[in-house]
Write a protein that holds these residues in place. Sequence first.
Motif, PDB file in Angstrom:
ATOM      1  N   MET A   1      53.079 -60.837  89.419  1.00  0.00           N
ATOM      2  CA  MET A   1      54.416 -61.307  89.056  1.00  0.00           C
ATOM      3  C   MET A   1      55.359 -61.003  90.210  1.00  0.00           C
ATOM      4  SD  MET A   1      56.742 -60.121  85.826  1.00  0.00           S
ATOM      5  CE  MET A   1      55.529 -60.766  84.709  1.00  0.00           C
ATOM      6  N   SER A   2      56.113 -61.968  90.609  1.00  0.00           N
ATOM      7  CA  SER A   2      57.050 -61.771  91.711  1.00  0.00           C
ATOM      8  C   SER A   2      58.413 -61.357  91.187  1.00  0.00           C
ATOM      9  CB  SER A   2      57.185 -63.064  92.518  1.00  0.00           C
ATOM     10  OG  SER A   2      57.874 -64.026  91.765  1.00  0.00           O
ATOM     11  N   ARG A   3      59.193 -60.745  92.059  1.00  0.00           N
ATOM     12  CA  ARG A   3      60.538 -60.345  91.651  1.00  0.00           C
ATOM     13  C   ARG A   3      61.380 -61.550  91.276  1.00  0.00           C
ATOM     14  NH1 ARG A   3      62.708 -55.049  94.843  1.00  0.00           N
ATOM     15  NH2 ARG A   3      60.887 -53.811  94.426  1.00  0.00           N
ATOM     16  N   ALA A   4      61.030 -62.711  91.807  1.00  0.00           N
ATOM     17  CA  ALA A   4      61.784 -63.914  91.496  1.00  0.00           C
ATOM     18  C   ALA A   4      61.712 -64.253  90.011  1.00  0.00           C
ATOM     19  CB  ALA A   4      61.260 -65.087  92.326  1.00  0.00           C
ATOM     20  N   GLU A   5      60.691 -63.760  89.321  1.00  0.00           N
ATOM     21  CA  GLU A   5      60.555 -64.029  87.888  1.00  0.00           C
ATOM     22  C   GLU A   5      61.508 -63.171  87.051  1.00  0.00           C
ATOM     23  OE1 GLU A   5      56.482 -64.047  86.621  1.00  0.00           O
ATOM     24  OE2 GLU A   5      55.872 -65.085  88.428  1.00  0.00           O
ATOM     25  N   ARG A   6      62.199 -62.246  87.671  1.00  0.00           N
ATOM     26  CA  ARG A   6      63.254 -61.461  87.047  1.00  0.00           C
ATOM     27  C   ARG A   6      62.785 -60.606  85.871  1.00  0.00           C
ATOM     28  NH1 ARG A   6      67.199 -61.142  89.921  1.00  0.00           N
ATOM     29  NH2 ARG A   6      68.470 -60.438  88.220  1.00  0.00           N
ATOM     30  N   ALA A   7      61.613 -60.034  85.974  1.00  0.00           N
ATOM     31  CA  ALA A   7      61.127 -59.149  84.919  1.00  0.00           C
ATOM     32  C   ALA A   7      61.716 -57.756  85.094  1.00  0.00           C
ATOM     33  CB  ALA A   7      59.604 -59.067  84.950  1.00  0.00           C
ATOM     34  N   TRP A   8      62.058 -57.153  83.997  1.00  0.00           N
ATOM     35  CA  TRP A   8      62.544 -55.777  83.980  1.00  0.00           C
ATOM     36  C   TRP A   8      61.430 -54.877  83.467  1.00  0.00           C
ATOM     37  CZ3 TRP A   8      68.068 -56.113  81.445  1.00  0.00           C
ATOM     38  CH2 TRP A   8      68.908 -56.814  82.315  1.00  0.00           C
ATOM     39  N   TYR A   9      61.323 -53.694  84.050  1.00  0.00           N
ATOM     40  CA  TYR A   9      60.335 -52.701  83.646  1.00  0.00           C
ATOM     41  C   TYR A   9      61.054 -51.673  82.784  1.00  0.00           C
ATOM     42  CZ  TYR A   9      56.401 -49.412  84.282  1.00  0.00           C
ATOM     43  OH  TYR A   9      55.336 -48.573  84.099  1.00  0.00           O
ATOM     44  N   LEU A  10      60.586 -51.458  81.591  1.00  0.00           N
ATOM     45  CA  LEU A  10      61.208 -50.527  80.650  1.00  0.00           C
ATOM     46  C   LEU A  10      60.370 -49.258  80.569  1.00  0.00           C
ATOM     47  CD1 LEU A  10      63.370 -49.988  78.459  1.00  0.00           C
ATOM     48  CD2 LEU A  10      61.822 -51.118  76.840  1.00  0.00           C
ATOM     49  N   ALA A  11      61.011 -48.119  80.806  1.00  0.00           N
ATOM     50  CA  ALA A  11      60.302 -46.834  80.790  1.00  0.00           C
ATOM     51  C   ALA A  11      61.047 -45.836  79.920  1.00  0.00           C
ATOM     52  CB  ALA A  11      60.161 -46.283  82.200  1.00  0.00           C
ATOM     53  N   GLY A  12      60.268 -45.006  79.274  1.00  0.00           N
ATOM     54  CA  GLY A  12      60.826 -43.928  78.466  1.00  0.00           C
ATOM     55  C   GLY A  12      59.707 -43.004  78.050  1.00  0.00           C
ATOM     56  N   PRO A  13      60.051 -41.809  77.627  1.00  0.00           N
ATOM     57  CA  PRO A  13      59.018 -40.877  77.166  1.00  0.00           C
ATOM     58  C   PRO A  13      58.344 -41.433  75.907  1.00  0.00           C
ATOM     59  CG  PRO A  13      61.212 -40.007  76.713  1.00  0.00           C
ATOM     60  CD  PRO A  13      61.393 -41.265  77.498  1.00  0.00           C
ATOM     61  N   LEU A  64      55.780 -52.308  88.162  1.00  0.00           N
ATOM     62  CA  LEU A  64      57.030 -51.705  88.615  1.00  0.00           C
ATOM     63  C   LEU A  64      57.425 -52.245  89.985  1.00  0.00           C
ATOM     64  CD1 LEU A  64      59.360 -49.739  88.212  1.00  0.00           C
ATOM     65  CD2 LEU A  64      57.871 -47.915  89.060  1.00  0.00           C
ATOM     66  N   ALA A  65      56.465 -52.407  90.872  1.00  0.00           N
ATOM     67  CA  ALA A  65      56.753 -52.921  92.214  1.00  0.00           C
ATOM     68  C   ALA A  65      57.286 -54.351  92.155  1.00  0.00           C
ATOM     69  CB  ALA A  65      55.499 -52.854  93.077  1.00  0.00           C
ATOM     70  N   ALA A  66      56.866 -55.117  91.160  1.00  0.00           N
ATOM     71  CA  ALA A  66      57.304 -56.504  91.033  1.00  0.00           C
ATOM     72  C   ALA A  66      58.608 -56.644  90.246  1.00  0.00           C
ATOM     73  CB  ALA A  66      56.211 -57.331  90.357  1.00  0.00           C
ATOM     74  N   ALA A  67      59.028 -55.590  89.583  1.00  0.00           N
ATOM     75  CA  ALA A  67      60.213 -55.655  88.713  1.00  0.00           C
ATOM     76  C   ALA A  67      61.500 -55.777  89.523  1.00  0.00           C
ATOM     77  CB  ALA A  67      60.278 -54.413  87.834  1.00  0.00           C
ATOM     78  N   THR A  68      62.482 -56.408  88.911  1.00  0.00           N
ATOM     79  CA  THR A  68      63.795 -56.500  89.547  1.00  0.00           C
ATOM     80  C   THR A  68      64.699 -55.357  89.120  1.00  0.00           C
ATOM     81  OG1 THR A  68      64.592 -57.936  87.784  1.00  0.00           O
ATOM     82  CG2 THR A  68      63.713 -59.000  89.752  1.00  0.00           C
ATOM     83  N   LEU A  69      64.324 -54.666  88.035  1.00  0.00           N
ATOM     84  CA  LEU A  69      65.143 -53.569  87.527  1.00  0.00           C
ATOM     85  C   LEU A  69      64.273 -52.642  86.697  1.00  0.00           C
ATOM     86  CD1 LEU A  69      68.093 -52.445  87.166  1.00  0.00           C
ATOM     87  CD2 LEU A  69      68.165 -53.752  85.026  1.00  0.00           C
ATOM     88  N   LEU A  70      64.482 -51.339  86.854  1.00  0.00           N
ATOM     89  CA  LEU A  70      63.886 -50.342  85.975  1.00  0.00           C
ATOM     90  C   LEU A  70      64.942 -49.965  84.955  1.00  0.00           C
ATOM     91  CD1 LEU A  70      61.763 -48.205  85.106  1.00  0.00           C
ATOM     92  CD2 LEU A  70      62.814 -46.672  86.790  1.00  0.00           C
ATOM     93  N   VAL A  71      64.643 -50.151  83.682  1.00  0.00           N
ATOM     94  CA  VAL A  71      65.548 -49.768  82.600  1.00  0.00           C
ATOM     95  C   VAL A  71      64.947 -48.531  81.950  1.00  0.00           C
ATOM     96  CG1 VAL A  71      66.651 -50.469  80.451  1.00  0.00           C
ATOM     97  CG2 VAL A  71      66.208 -52.171  82.243  1.00  0.00           C
ATOM     98  N   THR A  72      65.755 -47.464  81.840  1.00  0.00           N
ATOM     99  CA  THR A  72      65.240 -46.200  81.326  1.00  0.00           C
ATOM    100  C   THR A  72      65.906 -45.800  80.017  1.00  0.00           C
ATOM    101  OG1 THR A  72      66.851 -44.927  82.609  1.00  0.00           O
ATOM    102  CG2 THR A  72      64.705 -45.346  83.636  1.00  0.00           C
ATOM    103  N   LEU A  73      65.121 -45.139  79.191  1.00  0.00           N
ATOM    104  CA  LEU A  73      65.614 -44.561  77.945  1.00  0.00           C
ATOM    105  C   LEU A  73      65.964 -43.098  78.191  1.00  0.00           C
ATOM    106  CD1 LEU A  73      64.343 -47.161  76.829  1.00  0.00           C
ATOM    107  CD2 LEU A  73      63.512 -45.829  74.922  1.00  0.00           C
ATOM    108  N   PRO A  74      66.720 -42.477  77.291  1.00  0.00           N
ATOM    109  CA  PRO A  74      67.013 -41.049  77.452  1.00  0.00           C
ATOM    110  C   PRO A  74      65.722 -40.240  77.584  1.00  0.00           C
ATOM    111  CG  PRO A  74      68.382 -41.991  75.739  1.00  0.00           C
ATOM    112  CD  PRO A  74      67.381 -43.057  76.117  1.00  0.00           C
ATOM    113  N   GLY A  75      65.747 -39.263  78.471  1.00  0.00           N
ATOM    114  CA  GLY A  75      64.589 -38.410  78.691  1.00  0.00           C
ATOM    115  C   GLY A  75      63.652 -38.912  79.767  1.00  0.00           C
ATOM    116  N   SER A  76      64.060 -39.948  80.497  1.00  0.00           N
ATOM    117  CA  SER A  76      63.191 -40.565  81.500  1.00  0.00           C
ATOM    118  C   SER A  76      63.279 -39.935  82.885  1.00  0.00           C
ATOM    119  CB  SER A  76      63.521 -42.053  81.624  1.00  0.00           C
ATOM    120  OG  SER A  76      63.259 -42.717  80.422  1.00  0.00           O
TER     121      SER A  76
END
Length: 105
Positions: A1-13, A64-76
């Motif tokens: 997936m390329s960054r052009a696809e505008r995917a966000w990576y969601l991370a949290g504990p 993660l390398a292809a993501a345009t943004l990392l979105v984090t939850l509390p505790g990340s």
Amino acid sequence: MSRAERAWYLAGPVSGIEERWALSRARDALTSRGHTVLAPALSHQETDSVDDLTASLGADLDALAAATLLVTLPGSAGLWETSTAVALGVPSRTLAEVLGERVSA
């Protein structure tokens, strides 16, 4: 997936069921706003196999390398994704920031 696809990576504990639910609700909130969201932690199967763990980590790193943004939850803050995003040049925002919620100090 390329960054052009505008995917966000969601991370949290995800050490407990409540944290998995929070991650799932966050994914749903973002996708309902039209974002493509990758939340690899929600699809991992429990395993003791080193090969399975290595494959999962490799796939997560690629996402993660292809993501345009990392979105984090509390505790990340201590998660590998947070420091790796910095190293990869992937910007990071909290879920509250992305959703436009007021963040109290």
